[in-house]
Scaffold this motif. Structure first.
Motif, PDB file in Angstrom:
ATOM      1  N   ASN A 107      31.686  37.170  47.630  1.00 18.64           N
ATOM      2  CA  ASN A 107      32.216  38.783  48.224  1.00 18.64           C
ATOM      3  C   ASN A 107      33.674  38.883  47.880  1.00 18.64           C
ATOM      4  N   THR A 108      34.553  37.757  47.671  1.00 15.54           N
ATOM      5  CA  THR A 108      35.952  38.183  47.298  1.00 15.54           C
ATOM      6  C   THR A 108      35.892  38.451  45.962  1.00 15.54           C
ATOM      7  N   VAL A 109      35.224  37.534  44.775  1.00  8.56           N
ATOM      8  CA  VAL A 109      35.461  37.834  43.464  1.00  8.56           C
ATOM      9  C   VAL A 109      34.675  39.308  43.230  1.00  8.56           C
ATOM     10  N   SER A 110      33.361  39.551  43.740  1.00 10.33           N
ATOM     11  CA  SER A 110      32.768  41.020  43.523  1.00 10.33           C
ATOM     12  C   SER A 110      33.780  42.039  43.917  1.00 10.33           C
ATOM     13  N   HIS A 111      34.352  42.035  45.059  1.00  9.62           N
ATOM     14  CA  HIS A 111      35.242  43.122  45.568  1.00  9.62           C
ATOM     15  C   HIS A 111      36.490  43.335  44.637  1.00  9.62           C
ATOM     16  N   LEU A 112      36.937  42.261  44.170  1.00 11.51           N
ATOM     17  CA  LEU A 112      38.147  42.157  43.440  1.00 11.51           C
ATOM     18  C   LEU A 112      37.797  42.728  42.006  1.00 11.51           C
ATOM     19  N   LEU A 113      36.744  42.295  41.396  1.00 12.67           N
ATOM     20  CA  LEU A 113      36.402  42.913  40.223  1.00 12.67           C
ATOM     21  C   LEU A 113      35.799  44.357  40.128  1.00 12.67           C
ATOM     22  N   GLU A 114      34.812  44.678  41.207  1.00  9.25           N
ATOM     23  CA  GLU A 114      34.012  45.824  41.238  1.00  9.25           C
ATOM     24  C   GLU A 114      34.906  46.927  42.136  1.00  9.25           C
ATOM     25  N   GLU A 115      35.326  46.483  43.103  1.00 14.00           N
ATOM     26  CA  GLU A 115      36.251  47.670  43.876  1.00 14.00           C
ATOM     27  C   GLU A 115      37.445  47.878  43.494  1.00 14.00           C
ATOM     28  N   GLU A 116      38.292  46.783  43.357  1.00 11.95           N
ATOM     29  CA  GLU A 116      39.726  46.837  43.021  1.00 11.95           C
ATOM     30  C   GLU A 116      39.779  46.885  41.381  1.00 11.95           C
ATOM     31  N   GLU A 117      38.808  46.547  40.577  1.00 12.77           N
ATOM     32  CA  GLU A 117      38.952  46.725  39.327  1.00 12.77           C
ATOM     33  C   GLU A 117      40.025  45.897  38.708  1.00 12.77           C
ATOM     34  N   VAL A 118      40.191  44.887  39.019  1.00 11.59           N
ATOM     35  CA  VAL A 118      41.146  43.777  38.427  1.00 11.59           C
ATOM     36  C   VAL A 118      40.550  43.160  37.228  1.00 11.59           C
ATOM     37  N   GLN A 119      41.346  42.797  36.320  1.00  9.61           N
ATOM     38  CA  GLN A 119      40.674  42.398  35.021  1.00  9.61           C
ATOM     39  C   GLN A 119      40.108  41.002  35.209  1.00  9.61           C
ATOM     40  N   SER A 120      40.652  40.069  36.111  1.00  7.01           N
ATOM     41  CA  SER A 120      40.126  39.018  36.371  1.00  7.01           C
ATOM     42  C   SER A 120      40.311  38.127  37.656  1.00  7.01           C
ATOM     43  N   ALA A 121      39.467  37.631  38.238  1.00  6.33           N
ATOM     44  CA  ALA A 121      39.695  37.018  39.555  1.00  6.33           C
ATOM     45  C   ALA A 121      39.244  35.504  39.868  1.00  6.33           C
ATOM     46  N   ALA A 122      39.881  34.908  40.560  1.00  2.00           N
ATOM     47  CA  ALA A 122      39.748  33.305  40.618  1.00  2.00           C
ATOM     48  C   ALA A 122      39.769  32.761  42.041  1.00  2.00           C
ATOM     49  N   VAL A 123      39.006  31.953  42.448  1.00  2.00           N
ATOM     50  CA  VAL A 123      39.079  31.201  43.597  1.00  2.00           C
ATOM     51  C   VAL A 123      39.567  29.778  43.618  1.00  2.00           C
TER      52      VAL A 123
END
Length: 251
Positions: A107-123
């Protein structure tokens, strides 16, 4: 800029690191204190890096019965993060969404990449005190060439998982995490990069490994995570030969 989501629980005895208290000389209360220290060191490493810190905290509604605290979960986590950071205002806080680690990460990674359109996301878990600014920045560079970057840990776990594209996150953190995540990435046609292995603390064996490394780094005059090291040295923990091999002892 990579957004690094650090998963954080309120440091309550019995809620955090239960296996550590069962498999080491630490009591449940001491295990909770150690969790607080490792979380501080983890978020501090992210703050010092070129990434953006997102603290994904567990709210009161998602905590099992019998683990109530004197404060609300958010307040406990915020207090720890505020104490750890030079500029607490730089940290974002969001509630974890999902009933499992896989669901929360997805949920976190998908939201950051798809909704916020960040270049990269990590956990990253809040139990990765050896995570460093240098390693986080190295991961950001690797994410320019790979859609997924994984940092292995003990027993097939991961201390870092970075993405520029999503994967199928359903049960993606199934044991062994590093293999499952890499397989899901490959199934999606993604390139996978790796970071050097690093300790995450969940069990007595993990803690023994961490204590030995920290004591070695102190002897060699190398940098160590401040909060975790201070606490472990205060407790006088070291690794010695036991009947079944190396074990943690208190001086």
């Amino acid at each position: 800029m990579t957004v690094i989501a650090v998963f954080a629980d309120p440091p309550r005895p019995g809620l955090v690191l239960p296996r550590l208290a069962e498999s080491s000389p630490l009591s449940p209360a001491e295990a909770a204190d150690l969790y607080a220290a490792t979380l501080k060191d983890t978020v501090r490493a992210v703050e010092r890096s070129g990434g953006e810190l997102l603290v994904n905290y567990r709210d009161e509604e998602s905590i099992p019965e019998g683990h109530d605290g004197d404060q609300q979960a958010e307040a406990e986590v915020r207090a720890l993060v505020t104490d750890a950071l030079a500029d607490p205002g730089e940290a974002r806080f969001e509630v974890q969404v999902g009933s499992t680690v896989s669901a929360r990460a997805g949920n976190t990674v998908s939201h950051l990449l798809e909704e916020e359109e960040v270049q990269s996301a990590a956990v990253a878990p809040g139990t990765a005190p050896m995570l460093t600014r240098k390693e986080i920045d190295s991961a950001a560079m690797k994410l320019r060439r790979n859609e997924v970057v994984l940092g292995p840990s003990e027993s097939g776990r991961v201390h870092f998982a970075g993405f520029t594209e999503t994967i199928d996150f359903e049960d993606a953190y199934a044991t062994p995490e590093v293999e499952t995540l890499a397989t899901r990435a490959a199934d999606a046609g993604h390139e996978v990069g790796f970071l050097p292995a690093n300790t995450t603390v969940e069990t007595g064996a993990d803690l023994a490994s961490l204590v030995a490394v920290l004591n070695a780094r102190i002897s060699a005059g190398r940098a160590v995570p401040e909060h975790t090291t201070t606490l472990l040295r205060e407790w006088g923990l070291r690794v010695a030969d036991g009947e079944d091999g190396p074990e943690l002892v208190r001086e």
